[in-house]
Structure formats: structure tokens, C-alpha cells
Design an enzyme around this catalytic site. Structure first.
Site, PDB file in Angstrom:
ATOM      1  N   CYS A   2       1.415 -15.847 -44.136  1.00  0.00           N
ATOM      2  CA  CYS A   2       1.680 -14.419 -44.237  1.00  0.00           C
ATOM      3  C   CYS A   2       3.174 -14.144 -44.195  1.00  0.00           C
ATOM      4  O   CYS A   2       4.001 -15.043 -44.162  1.00  0.00           O
ATOM      5  CB  CYS A   2       0.998 -13.689 -43.075  1.00  0.00           C
ATOM      6  SG  CYS A   2      -0.748 -14.084 -42.899  1.00  0.00           S
ATOM      7  N   GLY A 364       3.432 -34.088 -48.907  1.00  0.00           N
ATOM      8  CA  GLY A 364       3.873 -35.269 -48.179  1.00  0.00           C
ATOM      9  C   GLY A 364       5.229 -35.113 -47.524  1.00  0.00           C
ATOM     10  O   GLY A 364       5.824 -36.108 -47.093  1.00  0.00           O
TER      11      GLY A 364
END
Length: 630
Positions: A2, A364
Site C-alpha cells: 500500500c 531473488g
């Protein structure tokens, strides 16, 4: 995932206009396209933009306790919220939703700031305690989620996920801070806790700020730090197994979502390891995506496809041109502050591709910093061994003099740049590493700046942050100190800022399982020989993943998102580079010598010198200054 914003008056409870909060959250609407909310009370206002991920029906914010004594707005995810919820329920807390946000409300009641070490996640949040009339701002350990704040002329403390949220407030004075420009040119980004806008700060990673009514605005408090001073013992096989368990737990915890979830897959070790462990857990085919380049030298799609085939993922790939500089203005708007990591262009494109099919994507990121994957760690560790054998005076006299006369070869791979290595050996380790990880070095910056600009700096240098961090690091050797400094500065300032802004610009939540704090804390205890061995960084991680991934994936040379900015400034962007010397925006600052910029562009275009990264920095700086200050 958000966007949050708010206002708090520490001196006295002045009225807060809900429309003002709404304007601030509207400026970051891209972070939360699924809904918005505002809560106000005397002296405080909290706003929220929601990207719904967990408890889609009941997770709206701002969230208030039934007794209306605690209110929160929250950006991020608490991956262990069920565990923390169980602990709070045992204390008598009653939960009305299935949202991780509600854990913050009851956690504040039970523990106050001491709840932070219990949270495993990425977060930036605000908690308002109605009874105490205090506002608590906190940021996660590594700075995955951003939080900016400032004190306005009417006494209010304003905060927002992105700088543009603060810029929406009419009382914020838009004046540039040249010290932040020095940091940007030296490091390639504006680091925590600085800002390009004077008076604005970023709450640094692993810090909280407690504001109390009737008290002066306090300084932030560090609540977490990474410790490299301890060393793990035991057999390599046992440490491998422990590492895999940490990685497996980190990946599994980040696969909890009530929306479609997938992963970025580059074909490198880190993203391939994440996908491998996701496939092990997932009942359905993991959704993966890759960006490829038309130029074979930059393209990793074949490696990504091999991993996708191995784990039968639902794979999507898209090829983009390496000269994707049409995105420049889009990135300037997304980052607000100047940002010089050109890999933001392909990162934005892969986030766009992922958002077409998922709302959450695992990446990653973080393994290079945690397990010493960058080549610069190997070079620095070798240089430190030489420094430990020879006194400073001898190194300065011998290596320094050799370095001065040795020809410069910017075009060559780092191992063959003897001039760079010789000069680095002549210097102290901390300053040499700060220069190695930087972009535009001190000597070139000195040529770029006017005398008036140098006066403004009053001795401040971009390298100072790195030098201080390395000297203060809880560490045993040079490799420890370099990794520690990168986690303090490079990771939140460059890597995580890049992923956050590009993913949030398209309404995508990115999660970094390899930055699970338990995994990173374990990695910090590994002896240097298990991080770097036989010329391989991330040695133990690669060894541990051998049962999952083929050696051609694990041990091939690291590529990453390579963007050919140097070539651009000799071809398509050559005129842009030349125009920087005539830029009204740069000239209007009084900071730069136009003749120096003109020479940089001309020498680079002619191939007499390599200045591509500096020209890219100046171009991004000019665009950002124009957008922010007109």
C-alpha cells in the site's frame, strides 16, 4: 502492499483537514489502486491507499480497534502474523479480521515498540495511540518499504511512503539540498536518511520514530542491526542443510496471499533458487516471467527458460530493446529523487510483465549482499589481505606512485585495471571500498563542481557514510565490513528502492524471501571461506542448491540486468549528453562547471574516455530537478 501518509502536530492538537490527507494519498494512488481511507482526530490525520493482498474483504485501512484507542496505517506484509496473532490471543486480544494489519494494533497495546523484533516482514507503518496522543513510525530491518517525513512550517510532522506524497502538501518548501546531490553523484542514489528536498528525511532501515504530544520531535531510534562478529561452527554439510531450511522457510512464508502470485526469473542463481523452492511447495505450476534483450550479450532468456522447463513453471518471456531509454521520464516520475541505476529500466519492464498475470511476485534480491555474491567483494577481500601484510606508509609510497604513472584503462575488466587496483591498495580499505562501490569518483566530482558548490558541502563527501559504517561495523574482517556497509546503504538506497518504485508504479507487490532476517543473520555468521571460495561468491548457497539447480546455472558468470548507457551516449543519446552543458536547469543551480560537462560528453562520444555512468547520472539529475523544482 500500500501507500500511507499522514500529519501529526506534536506541540498541540490542531485540527486536521481530511481533504489534506486525501490529497497526499491521492499523489501515491498507484501504490494502492484497490481502495483508500482517511481517519482524523484533533492533532492527527492518517491516510491509506490499498493494494489488497490478504483478507480482501476486511483489511481496509486506516484500521481502528473496537475501543477506538489505537489506529494504524500500514504498508507491507507481516509474514509471521498468524504466529504473532496466536501469542496475542493467548494474552486476551480479540481479532475481528484475518488481516496482518490487525496484529499491529494489538501488538502495540501489548508491547509498544518492543513488538518490532517479533515481526518478520517488510513494512513501514504508523500507529497512533489515542490515550497517549503519540504517533509511532517504524520501518523494517532492511528498508524494503520506504517512509519519508518532514516537519512543516506550521509545526506538523508530515509523512508519506513516497516523496510525492509530501510534495502534495502546500507547506512543504521545495528547495534542493546540494549535500544530497553530492551523495547521489558519489553513490548513484540519495541514501537514507537524506533527501534531495531540503528538510525531508527518510526513516532509515531498522529504525523507529516516536512522536509525543507536548515534546520536541525526537531523533529516530535504531531497533535492529546485522551482526557479522559471530562465526558459525560445524561441518559444511550441516551448515548447508541449515541454510536450505532457512531458505525454504523464507520462501514458504512469502507465498501466503489471497491474490495470484508468481516470481521474477532471470536465470541467475538467486531467482532460480527461489523458483525451485516455490515449485517444491506449490500445488499448481509457479507463474514466472523474464525480460530478454534483443542483444545476445545482454540476454538471459535461454537460462531462464531452462529453469522454467526444469520446474514446469507457467513461464512468460518478453524481449525488449536494450535502448529502452523511452522510459526515462516514466522512471523520473516513479522515483522522484534522482536515481542512477540504469537497471531500473528492465526492472520496470519485468514488473509490467508480471502484473499482467499476478499481483504478487517473489524476487531473488538480497542474496548478493548476504552471501557475498558481487565481484567487488572478491577484489576487496584480496586487497585487504595485501593491506594487512604491508604498512600504510609503504603502500602509499610504492602503490600510490605506481598508480599515478600507470595508464588508465576504464574499458578493461576490473582484474586488468592495474591503475585502479594500485591506487586502491595505496588507500585505506574503507575509503577504497567506498570509491569502488560508487559511481562518479571524488576527483571527477571536484572538477564538475563550482567553487560555490564546494563551499556548500562544507567538507561533506559521499564516501563518508561508507567509511563510517565500515569502521563502526560489528565485524571481524574486511569482507564483513564491506557487506555490512552495503546492507546499511547500497541495499536500501539502490536495490530495494529500485524494486519498490518500479513494482509499485504498476501496482505489483514484490517480495524478497532471501532477505528474511533469520536467513541473513545466519549468513552473517558464515566464515569468509564459506562465502567466497575458489573465485566463487555465494559459495555455500550455490553448494546447497546443487540438488535443485544444474551447475551451468549455479556457476556461470554473473550477468544481471545490463543496460548499455555508455553506448547510448555515443549514439542515440549523444545530443542529450552534449545538451547537458547547456541545460538551464543545471546552470541555474550554480553547482556545475558547464565546460567540464561539455568535455565529458565530447571525450566520451569520441571514445577518448569512459564517462557513460556519469553522463547518465547528470541526465537523470537534470530531469529530476526539473520535475521537482521547475
Amino acid at each position: 502492499m500500500c501507500g500511507i501518509a499522514g500529519l501529526y502536530y506534536p506541540a498541540q492538537a490542531r485540527p486536521v483537514d481530511p481533504a489534506r490527507i486525501m490529497t497526499m494519498t491521492d499523489a501515491i494512488a498507484h501504490r494502492g489502486p484497490d481502495g483508500s481511507g482517511v481517519w482524523t482526530a484533533p492533532g492527527v490525520g492518517l491516510g491509506h491507499r490499498r493494494l489488497a493482498i490478504i483478507d480482501l474483504e476486511c483489511g481496509a485501512q486506516p484500521m481502528v480497534t473496537p475501543e477506538a484507542d489505537v489506529v494504524t496505517v500500514f504498508n507491507g506484509e507481516i509474514y509471521n502474523f498468524q504466529e504473532v496473532r496466536g501469542e496475542l490471543e493467548a494474552k486476551g486480544a480479540r481479532f475481528l479480521t484475518g488481516s496482518d494489519t490487525e496484529v499491529l494494533l494489538h501488538g502495540w497495546r501489548a508491547w509498544g515498540p518492543a513488538m518490532l523484533p517479533r515481526l518478520n516482514g517488510m513494512f513501514a507503518f504508523a500507529v497512533y495511540d489515542v490515550r497517549r496522543q503519540s504517533l509511532f513510525l517504524a520501518r523494517d530491518r532492511f528498508g524494503v518499504k520506504p517512509l519519508h517525513y518532514t516537519q512543516l512550517s506550521d509545526g506538523a510532522v508530515a509523512f508519506a511512503s513516497e516523496l510525492k506524497g509530501l510534495l502534495a502538501h502546500p507547506l512543504l518548501r521545495r528547495l534542493p539540498d546540494f549535500r544530497a546531490v553530492e551523495d547521489y553523484l558519489g553513490l548513484g542514489y540519495v541514501p537514507d536518511d537524506a533527501s534531495i528536498v531540503a528538510g525531508v528525511k527518510k526513516l532509515a532501515a531498522g529504525h523507529f520514530l516516536l512522536l509525543e504530544r507536548g515534546k520536541p520531535v525526537a531523533e529516530p531510534t535504531r531497533w535492529w542491526d546485522i551482526d557479522f562478529s559471530r562465526r558459525a561452527t560445524g561441518k559444511v554439510k550441516d551448515l548447508e542443510a541449515e541454510l536450505v531450511e532457512h531458505m525454504r522457510a523464507a520462501v514458504c512464508s512469502r507465498m501466503i496471499a489471497d491474490v495470484p502470485l508468481g516470481a521474477f526469473l532471470s536465470g541467475g542463481v538467486d531467482s532460480s533458487a527461489v523458483v525451485a523452492l516455490m515449485a517444491e511447495t506449490s500445488r499448481a505450476a509457479v507463474k514466472t516471467c523474464t525480460i530478454g534483450f534483443a542483444e545476445a550479450d545482454h540476454d538471459e532468456t535461454a537460462h531462464a527458460q531452462a529453469v522454467a522447463d526444469r520446474f514446469a513453471t507457467a513461464h512468460r518471456s518478453r524481449t525488449v530493446a536494450a535502448d529502452d531509454f523511452a522510459l526515462i521520464d516514466t522512471l523520473v516520475a516513479a522515483f522522484d529523487e534522482p536515481f542512477a541505476d540504469a537497471s531500473a529500466l528492465p526492472t520496470y519492464r519485468v514488473a509490467q510483465l508480471a502484473r499482467e498475470s499476478v499481483t504478487v511476485a517473489l524476487s531473488g534480491d538480497g542474496a548478493d549482499e548476504a552471501f557475498a555474491g558481487y565481484r567487488r567483494y572478491r577484489f576487496f577481500a584480496a586487497e585487504e589481505r595485501v593491506r594487512s601484510l604491508l604498512p600504510q606508509g609503504l603502500r602509499t609510497n610504492v602503490f600510490g606512485r605506481l598508480g599515478q604513472v600507470y595508464p588508465k584503462a576504464d574499458w578493461a575488466p576490473r582484474p586488468f585495471r592495474a591503475k585502479t587496483t594500485l591506487l586502491a591498495l595505496a588507500e585505506g580499505g574503507e575509503f577504497a571500498y567506498a570509491k569502488a562501490v560508487g559511481v562518479t569518483g571524488p576527483a571527477l566530482r571536484d572538477q564538475l563542481y563550482t567553487s560555490a558548490a564546494k563551499h556548500l558541502l562544507a567538507g561533506h563527501t559521499a564516501e563518508r557514510r561508507y567509511v563510517d559504517a565500515m569502521r563502526q561495523a560489528p565485524a571481524r574482517d574486511g569482507l564483513d565490513r564491506a557487506q555490512y556497509a552495503d546492507m546499511r546503504h547500497w541495499l536500501p538506497g539502490d536495490i530495494l528502492t529500485k524494486v519498490d518504485r518500479t513494482s509499485m508504479a504498476v501496482g505489483l507487490e514484490a517480495r524478497e524471501p532471501l532477505l528474511d532476517h533469520r536467513l541473513v543473520e545466519f549468513a552473517a555468521t558464515l566464515p569468509p571461506s564459506l562465502r567466497i571460495r575458489a573465485g566463487q561468491g555465494k559459495w555455500l548457497m550455490k553448494k546447497a542448491m546443487e540438488p535443485w539447480l544444474p551447475k551451468e546455472i549455479l556457476y556461470r558468470p554473473k550477468m544481471g540486468f545490463v543496460t548499455p548507457v555508455s553506448a547510448w551516449f555515443r549514439t542515440a543519446l549523444a545530443e542529450e549528453a552534449a545538451g547537458l552543458a547547456r541545460s538551464r536547469v543545471l546552470a541555474g543551480t550554480g553547482w556545475f562547471e558547464p565546460a567540464t560537462i561539455e568535455k565529458l560528453a565530447a571525450d566520451h562520444k569520441a571514445g577518448r574516455a569512459e564517462h557513460g555512468r556519469t553522463l547518465w547520472q547528470l541526465l537523470m539529475l537534470e530531469r529530476s530537478l526539473k520535475r521537482l523544482f521547475g
